[in-house]
Design a protein around this motif. Structure first.
Motif, mmCIF file in Angstrom:
data_model
loop_
_atom_site.group_PDB
_atom_site.id
_atom_site.type_symbol
_atom_site.label_atom_id
_atom_site.label_comp_id
_atom_site.label_asym_id
_atom_site.label_seq_id
_atom_site.Cartn_x
_atom_site.Cartn_y
_atom_site.Cartn_z
ATOM 1 N N THR A 77 0.854 -1.191 0.000
ATOM 2 C CA THR A 77 0.000 0.000 0.000
ATOM 3 C C THR A 77 0.888 1.239 0.000
ATOM 4 O O THR A 77 1.780 1.375 0.845
ATOM 5 N N LEU A 79 2.419 4.591 0.751
ATOM 6 C CA LEU A 79 2.400 5.653 1.750
ATOM 7 C C LEU A 79 2.324 7.017 1.083
ATOM 8 O O LEU A 79 1.752 7.957 1.634
ATOM 9 N N MET A 82 -1.266 8.150 0.387
ATOM 10 C CA MET A 82 -2.170 8.347 1.524
ATOM 11 C C MET A 82 -2.370 9.824 1.823
ATOM 12 O O MET A 82 -1.418 10.610 1.766
ATOM 13 N N TYR A 90 -2.478 4.864 9.686
ATOM 14 C CA TYR A 90 -1.343 3.953 9.498
ATOM 15 C C TYR A 90 -0.409 4.008 10.706
ATOM 16 O O TYR A 90 -0.016 2.966 11.240
ATOM 17 N N HIS A 94 0.008 0.662 13.005
ATOM 18 C CA HIS A 94 1.133 -0.174 12.570
ATOM 19 C C HIS A 94 2.513 0.238 13.067
ATOM 20 O O HIS A 94 3.444 -0.571 12.987
#
Length: 241
Positions: A77, A79, A82, A90, A94
């Motif tokens: 995914t 970053l 985003m 996130y 995470h």
């Protein structure tokens, strides 16, 4: 809890990553087209002089900064794609952060400092469990001023891992500590990696730390100069610097 077997899968994929601060003649090229895959479940040590790009890379991986160009993906995914809300989510879900300075709330006990994070996590450890993992069960009710530097850093680590992050990003976690205390802190990070399967990325000026790493990345002038894999790793309490 059994370690998560993620070692064969890249948790981060980084390609042509570039970061420039400022413009024109005053521009600082912090990263110059970095390409790197970071496997999950490893301890990774980043070495290099000040200004070589290590902290910039860590900040981008942690969602604290954005690149000027290139791509950084977490579990495939992007970053980079985003928005701020997604980056905040996130980080919350995470990423755990450990810095050189402990950033503990002085008016809160060790347990209460850890609880600040566990209160906002989806599946947190209890403060008691997190402090036990870093060997500080008996110091839970002590305030930061009543703790040594190494104990304060272990509280900071407990706070970071209480939300059970996928990745623990550590920027000079032993920089303010003597070698004996520094080894004890690195031992905690190693234990977290082994017991929880957390990917641990450590920036350090202590070159001896590379002996405990699965993988070592040497930076220079915004570029990766060398990547090597350790066939065997020393226990952190065996390190000498």
């Amino acid at each position: 809890m059994a370690p998560v077997n993620t070692a064969s899968l890249p948790i981060y994929r980084i390609s042509a990553l570039t970061k420039i601060y400022g413009e024109g003649e005053a521009a600082v090229h912090a990263l110059r087209g970095v390409d790197l895959d970071i496997p999950g479940g490893e301890i990774l040590v980043l070495l290099g002089p000040s200004g070589s790009g290590k902290s910039t890379l860590l900040n981008i991986l942690g969602g604290l900064d954005r690149p000027s160009a290139g791509e950084a993906c977490f579990n495939d995914t992007s970053l980079v794609a985003m928005d701020e809300a997604a980056l905040t989510e996130y980080r919350r879900r995470h990423v755990g952060f450990v810095f050189q300075f402990y950033n503990l709330m002085p008016a809160l006990t060790a347990s209460e400092n850890v609880e600040l994070v566990s209160d906002i996590a989806d599946n947190p450890m209890t403060p008691e469990d997190a402090l036990a993992l870093v060997g500080l069960s008996e110091r839970a009710d002590h305030f930061p001023s009543q703790l040594s530097g190494g104990e304060q850093q272990r509280v900071a680590i407990a706070r970071a891992i209480a939300k059970q992050p996928t990745v623990l990003l550590c920027d000079e976690p032993t920089g303010a500590l003597d070698s004996v205390t520094g080894r004890s802190v690195l031992k905690v990070l190693q234990e977290i990696n082994h017991r929880l399967g957390t990917t641990v990325i450590i920036i350090t000026h202590a070159a001896a730390t590379q002996a405990m790493a699965d993988r070592v990345i040497r930076f220079g002038d915004g570029r990766i100069q060398e990547v090597f894999v350790n066939d065997t790793q020393l226990d952190a309490d065996q390190l000498v610097w």
